[in-house]
Each structure stands twice: as C-alpha cells, then as structure tokens.
Design an enzyme around this catalytic site. Structure first.
Site, PDB file in Angstrom:
ATOM      1  N   LYS A 152       4.170  -2.549 -19.974  1.00  0.00           N
ATOM      2  CA  LYS A 152       3.296  -1.369 -19.768  1.00  0.00           C
ATOM      3  C   LYS A 152       4.154  -0.119 -19.653  1.00  0.00           C
ATOM      4  O   LYS A 152       5.350  -0.203 -19.333  1.00  0.00           O
ATOM      5  CB  LYS A 152       2.433  -1.517 -18.512  1.00  0.00           C
ATOM      6  CG  LYS A 152       3.205  -1.679 -17.180  1.00  0.00           C
ATOM      7  CD  LYS A 152       3.620  -0.378 -16.509  1.00  0.00           C
ATOM      8  CE  LYS A 152       4.380  -0.611 -15.210  1.00  0.00           C
ATOM      9  NZ  LYS A 152       5.186   0.498 -14.736  1.00  0.00           N
ATOM     10  N   ASP A 207       1.981  -3.739  -9.278  1.00  0.00           N
ATOM     11  CA  ASP A 207       1.598  -3.515 -10.676  1.00  0.00           C
ATOM     12  C   ASP A 207       1.462  -4.829 -11.461  1.00  0.00           C
ATOM     13  O   ASP A 207       1.753  -4.890 -12.653  1.00  0.00           O
ATOM     14  CB  ASP A 207       2.489  -2.470 -11.375  1.00  0.00           C
ATOM     15  CG  ASP A 207       3.947  -2.854 -11.385  1.00  0.00           C
ATOM     16  OD1 ASP A 207       4.265  -3.954 -10.902  1.00  0.00           O
ATOM     17  OD2 ASP A 207       4.765  -2.055 -11.882  1.00  0.00           O
TER      18      ASP A 207
HETATM   19  O1  C5P Z   1       4.308  -4.177  -4.707  1.00  0.00           O
HETATM   20  P1  C5P Z   1       5.716  -4.298  -5.131  1.00  0.00           P
HETATM   21  O2  C5P Z   1       6.384  -5.553  -4.625  1.00  0.00           O
HETATM   22  O3  C5P Z   1       5.926  -4.115  -6.590  1.00  0.00           O
HETATM   23  O4  C5P Z   1       6.486  -3.089  -4.446  1.00  0.00           O
HETATM   24  C1  C5P Z   1       7.880  -3.042  -4.340  1.00  0.00           C
HETATM   25  C2  C5P Z   1       8.267  -2.022  -3.296  1.00  0.00           C
HETATM   26  O5  C5P Z   1       7.964  -0.697  -3.777  1.00  0.00           O
HETATM   27  C3  C5P Z   1       7.502  -2.129  -1.975  1.00  0.00           C
HETATM   28  O6  C5P Z   1       8.138  -2.994  -1.089  1.00  0.00           O
HETATM   29  C4  C5P Z   1       7.515  -0.707  -1.473  1.00  0.00           C
HETATM   30  O7  C5P Z   1       8.755  -0.421  -0.864  1.00  0.00           O
HETATM   31  C5  C5P Z   1       7.446   0.118  -2.746  1.00  0.00           C
HETATM   32  N1  C5P Z   1       6.062   0.547  -3.079  1.00  0.00           N
HETATM   33  C6  C5P Z   1       5.492   1.580  -2.366  1.00  0.00           C
HETATM   34  N2  C5P Z   1       4.235   2.000  -2.712  1.00  0.00           N
HETATM   35  C7  C5P Z   1       3.554   1.429  -3.729  1.00  0.00           C
HETATM   36  C8  C5P Z   1       4.129   0.383  -4.466  1.00  0.00           C
HETATM   37  C9  C5P Z   1       5.393  -0.040  -4.119  1.00  0.00           C
HETATM   38  O8  C5P Z   1       6.089   2.126  -1.441  1.00  0.00           O
HETATM   39  N3  C5P Z   1       2.336   1.897  -4.048  1.00  0.00           N
END
Ligand code: C5P
Length: 321
Positions: free
Chosen positions: A10, A136
């Site tokens: 994406k 995502d």
């Molecule tokens: O959800 P995911 O594991 O992909 O997110 C990785 C990291 O990115 C999270 O631990 C967080 O620190 C940050 N994040 C965030 N806000 C979001 C998505 C991700 O702060 N909306």
C-alpha cells in the site's frame, strides 16, 4: 496442501497525525491505496502442530514476532484447529519501507490459511485479529482505496478511481515508525507552545480535503482514460493532501526529501512519502511518463520501479497465485 498468496503493498495518499492517546497510539486520518507490488507468501498445512516461518531475506524475523506467525496462531486458535503450518515469505517489498509489507503478509497468511484449512473466519473475527496484529493490517482486508481512522485500524472502503500510474522509490535506509511518531510528538509540543492552536481542526480538515479530491474528479468526468487520470491528479494537488510524517522524517533524512524533488522533476504530478517512509512515490498521468521517470531515476542510481495502483476488484482477483 500448499497455498500461494500475493501480498500486495500500500501507499498512503495523505496522512494526518493527531494527539497521542491514553493508550500510547496516535489518532490518525489517512487514505490507503493498494498498489501492484507484492511479496509472495506460501503456506503448507499438514498433520501435527506448530508454526514455522521461513524467509531468505535479511531483516525478516522468523520467530514468534513475525506478523505471519502471530496471525497463524490467532487464526488456528479462533477456528479451534490443530495443524503443522509452514510459512515461506518471498520478500520483494522493502522492510520498514512504509509500504505495509509485514502487515500485508499477515492478511496473506489469514486468507491462505482459511483456504488451506477449508474453514472461514467470521468477518468480525478477521477484523479483530487484523487489528490485534497491527494498525495498518485491517486495510488489507478491503483493498483498493480505503479511509483509515482511529489508530489507522478502523477502515472504510472509499469510492474507487481508475488505476493510476505510479513510481515507487525505495532507498536502502528503513525508517522506524515509533521513532517517527516520537519525533512528531516533540514537534507538536514545540508548536503548541508557540501557537496554542487546536490540534483537532487539522484532523477535521482531512475529511474536507479528501472529499474535495474525490468529489472534484467525479464531476465533469472527461471521457478519455488519460484525461481522467490527469484530472484526478490535478484535484489531488489542488486539495492539498499531505503526509504529516514528511515534516519530521525529511529533516532527519534529507535524501528522502531529495527523492521527492527528483520524482517531481521527473514529471510526477503528485509525490509524497508513504507512511513514515522510507518509500517515496510519485503519481503520473500515463504509463509512459511513469516508465520514463523510473528509468531516469535508475540512471541516477536510485532504486525505483514503475507500477500502478490496484483497484479493490483487482486486489482480490489477483490475490491467489
Ligand atoms: O500498530 P503497530 O504495531 O503497527 O504500531 C507500531 C508502533 O507505532 C506503535 O507501537 C506505536 O508506537 C506507533 N503508532 C502510533 N500511532 C498509531 C500507529 C502506530 O503511535 N496510530
């Protein structure tokens, strides 16, 4: 039984970052768009138990932290199945590249495992597992053009536009998403001290810009496909859709800013960082222009590929190899 699944990438067309929430995540607004670049995830299901992840690529973990491992574990548990699952990831997408490779691999595992086991999860379970794996991941349960809100995990299919030609430039360096969010927090704190403006107004503004973009291109639709693409890209630029991560990632990685400029110089109508990077992409009015631009960047020593956006229908039609 072995099942092979194309795990498409994406890009983000615009990304607004809001305040950090009590759970540590940031409130987001973004438009996700699937594109025609992919990894291949192969799954073998046999009698016995255990999950094994294999990949010949550097940077891909093969332990329980791998998104495919975590997904397979959740799917087996939810379906009350016992099996020996072997997952092979043929990595072609960059790691930490802002193209959602690991997230897409998770959905490829989910869909592949459902097929291999001849069992189906409920739509609610699919979305629940996807959101548990990462912010995502759920977008890959929809494909095409998607609105992402919340921490990015709440997804809504948007009206589709014709496929657009695209050049994706992937530098060697990966960008850490948590580090980029932390840099955003520092910037937001500094600005709040200076201006004291409400952060929510920019979040609300995102829906207006996206609406202006997609509405604009549907009114007075030109008949030729090339003209339609041109109008869509013109409306995108006019709407002023931007990725907030550029404000913190570009100062830290000036070469990515240079890459955006190089894409614009090579004829991109719209160029942007994807997610927190390091991928930078450009959208073009025709396939020929995209190919010429990719060749020009490659001649400058930049890793670039011409590709196109993938509509929802194509995404699902081409998922199984
Ligand atoms: O959800 P995911 O594991 O992909 O997110 C990785 C990291 O990115 C999270 O631990 C967080 O620190 C940050 N994040 C965030 N806000 C979001 C998505 C991700 O702060 N909306």
């Amino acid at each position: 039984m072995t099942v092979s699944v194309r795990s498409f990438a994406k890009i983000n067309i615009g990304l607004r970052i809001g305040p950090r929430r009590p759970d540590g995540f940031h409130e987001l607004r973004t438009v996700y768009q699937t594109i025609d670049l992919h990894d291949v995830v192969r799954m073998k299901v046999a009698g016995g138990s255990g999950i094994e992840v294999r990949s010949g690529s550097r940077g891909v973990p093969t332990d329980e932290s791998n998104t495919c491992y975590r997904t397979a574990e959740s799917v087996l548990r939810t379906l009350h199945q016992r099996a020996k699952v072997t997952i092979d990831i043929e990595k072609k997408l960059p790691v930490q590249g802002g193209l959602g490779g690991a997230s897409s691999n998770a959905i490829a595992t989910m869909c592949g495992l459902e097929r291999a086991l001849k069992k189906q999860l409920s739509p609610e379970d699919r979305l629940r597992i996807a959101a548990e794996i990462g912010s995502d991941v759920p977008l890959f349960l929809i494909g095409g053009t998607i609105l992402g809100i919340g921490r990015g995990e709440q997804v809504y299919p948007l009206a589709e536009h014709p496929a657009l030609d695209c050049v994706v430039a992937t530098p060697e360096a990966g960008v850490s998403t948590p580090a980029a969010f932390a840099a955003w927090d520092r910037l937001a704190d500094r600005e709040a001290k200076l201006t004291d403006t409400s952060k929510s107004s920019t979040m609300n503004g995102f829906s207006h810009t996206v609406c202006a973009w997609l509405r604009g291109s549907s009114s007075g639709v030109p008949s030729r496909a090339g003209d339609r693409a041109e109008a869509l890209l013109l409306d995108l630029v006019r709407a002023g859709i931007e990725n907030d991560f550029e404000r913190v990632v570009f100062p830290q990685y000036p070469e990515l800013h240079d890459l955006k400029r190089a894409l614009e110089r090579a004829g991109a109508k719209y160029a942007s960082l994807s997610g927190s990077g390091s991928t930078v992409y450009g959208l073009f009015a025709s396939k020929m222009e995209a190919k010429k631009a990719a060749d020009r960047l490659k001649a400058e020593g930049i890793r670039a590929q011409a590709t196109r956006t993938l509509t929802r229908r194509e995404y699902w039609r081409r998922m199984f190899v």
